[in-house]
Scaffold this motif. Structure first.
Motif, short mmCIF file in Angstrom:
data_model
loop_
_atom_site.label_atom_id
_atom_site.label_comp_id
_atom_site.label_asym_id
_atom_site.label_seq_id
_atom_site.Cartn_x
_atom_site.Cartn_y
_atom_site.Cartn_z
N GLN A 6 0.83 -1.21 0.00
CA GLN A 6 0.00 0.00 0.00
C GLN A 6 0.87 1.26 0.00
OE1 GLN A 6 -2.49 -0.65 3.41
NE2 GLN A 6 -4.07 -1.72 2.22
N GLU A 9 2.21 1.64 -3.51
CA GLU A 9 1.14 2.11 -4.41
C GLU A 9 0.85 3.59 -4.18
OE1 GLU A 9 -3.56 1.22 -5.08
OE2 GLU A 9 -2.26 -0.47 -4.57
N SER A 10 0.84 3.99 -2.93
CA SER A 10 0.60 5.40 -2.61
C SER A 10 1.73 6.28 -3.16
CB SER A 10 0.49 5.58 -1.10
OG SER A 10 0.40 6.93 -0.76
N LEU A 12 3.71 5.62 -5.69
CA LEU A 12 3.61 5.64 -7.15
C LEU A 12 2.50 6.58 -7.62
CD1 LEU A 12 4.13 1.88 -8.04
CD2 LEU A 12 5.66 3.77 -8.57
N ARG A 13 1.36 6.56 -6.93
CA ARG A 13 0.25 7.45 -7.27
C ARG A 13 0.66 8.91 -7.10
NH1 ARG A 13 -3.48 6.01 -3.51
NH2 ARG A 13 -3.33 3.87 -4.09
N GLN A 14 1.36 9.19 -6.01
CA GLN A 14 1.80 10.56 -5.74
C GLN A 14 2.84 11.00 -6.79
OE1 GLN A 14 3.61 11.08 -1.91
NE2 GLN A 14 3.29 13.29 -1.92
N ASN A 15 3.76 10.11 -7.16
CA ASN A 15 4.77 10.41 -8.18
C ASN A 15 4.11 10.68 -9.52
OD1 ASN A 15 7.34 10.72 -9.32
ND2 ASN A 15 7.40 8.57 -9.91
N ARG A 16 3.11 9.88 -9.89
CA ARG A 16 2.40 10.07 -11.16
C ARG A 16 1.68 11.41 -11.16
NH1 ARG A 16 -2.53 9.02 -13.68
NH2 ARG A 16 -2.30 8.45 -15.85
N ALA A 17 1.04 11.75 -10.05
CA ALA A 17 0.34 13.03 -9.95
C ALA A 17 1.32 14.19 -10.10
CB ALA A 17 -0.42 13.13 -8.63
N SER A 48 -5.30 17.39 -16.49
CA SER A 48 -4.14 17.71 -15.63
C SER A 48 -4.11 19.19 -15.28
CB SER A 48 -2.84 17.32 -16.31
OG SER A 48 -2.79 15.94 -16.53
N GLN A 51 -6.26 20.24 -12.45
CA GLN A 51 -5.75 19.87 -11.13
C GLN A 51 -4.74 20.87 -10.57
OE1 GLN A 51 -7.07 17.29 -9.44
NE2 GLN A 51 -8.41 17.03 -11.20
N LYS A 135 -2.52 4.57 -21.84
CA LYS A 135 -3.85 4.35 -21.26
C LYS A 135 -4.91 4.24 -22.36
CE LYS A 135 -7.19 6.64 -18.25
NZ LYS A 135 -7.44 7.85 -17.47
#
Length: 156
Positions: A6, A9-10, A12-17, A48, A51, A135
């Motif tokens: 977890q 995953e968190s 990676l999500r933050q890095n992608r954002a 994007s 955001q 995607k």
């Protein structure tokens, strides 16, 4: 073990954002001064850009102004006319980059670094384009980390 997964995953999500945010800021900073906000928000980078905070948008617009002020108006007009003719006369930057990526990977799979050099694009911005294109099924990738190579899907 699940907690570690977890956390990864968190992260990676933050890095992608963060990468998408940087790509949006770069897109705003490189847009023509005549671009309307509605055009920008309806572009592929619109999600994007929505955001971005006001301060991030201000930062991107501030980067836009000095770049334009640095070169004389006559030279800017000549350059933008030449770029317009060479790049498809009036196409949005996103469309140009999208086409350049597809053209670059036509003959052989390329890494992000190789793509960035071939199409003269910032790596952070390029990551955003590649993530979207992957995607949407426009491109595919093989390998991991620095060995990841992007190519057209097998059926394309």
């Amino acid at each position: 073990m699940t907690e570690i997964a977890q956390l990864f995953e968190s992260a990676l999500r933050q890095n992608r954002a963060t990468l998408l945010r940087k790509a949006a800021i770069n897109t705003v900073a490189r847009m023509p001064a005549t671009t309307k906000l509605s055009e920008l928000l309806s572009s592929e980078a619109g999600a994007s850009i929505r955001q971005l905070s006001i301060s991030e948008l201000r930062e991107a617009l501030a980067a836009l102004v000095p770049a334009r002020a640095a070169r004389p108006a006559a030279a800017a007009a000549t350059t933008s006319e030449g770029e317009g003719a060479a790049n498809g006369a009036g196409e949005a930057r996103e469309v140009q980059v999208y086409k350049q990526i597809l053209t670059a990977i036509e003959d052989e799979p390329l890494t992000i670094g190789q793509l960035a050099k071939r199409i003269d694009c910032d790596i952070a911005e390029l990551r955003g384009y590649l993530a979207w294109m992957k995607k949407m099924g426009k491109i595919d990738s093989t390998g991991r980390a620095r060995a990841t190579r992007y190519h057209k899907p097998a059926g394309a």
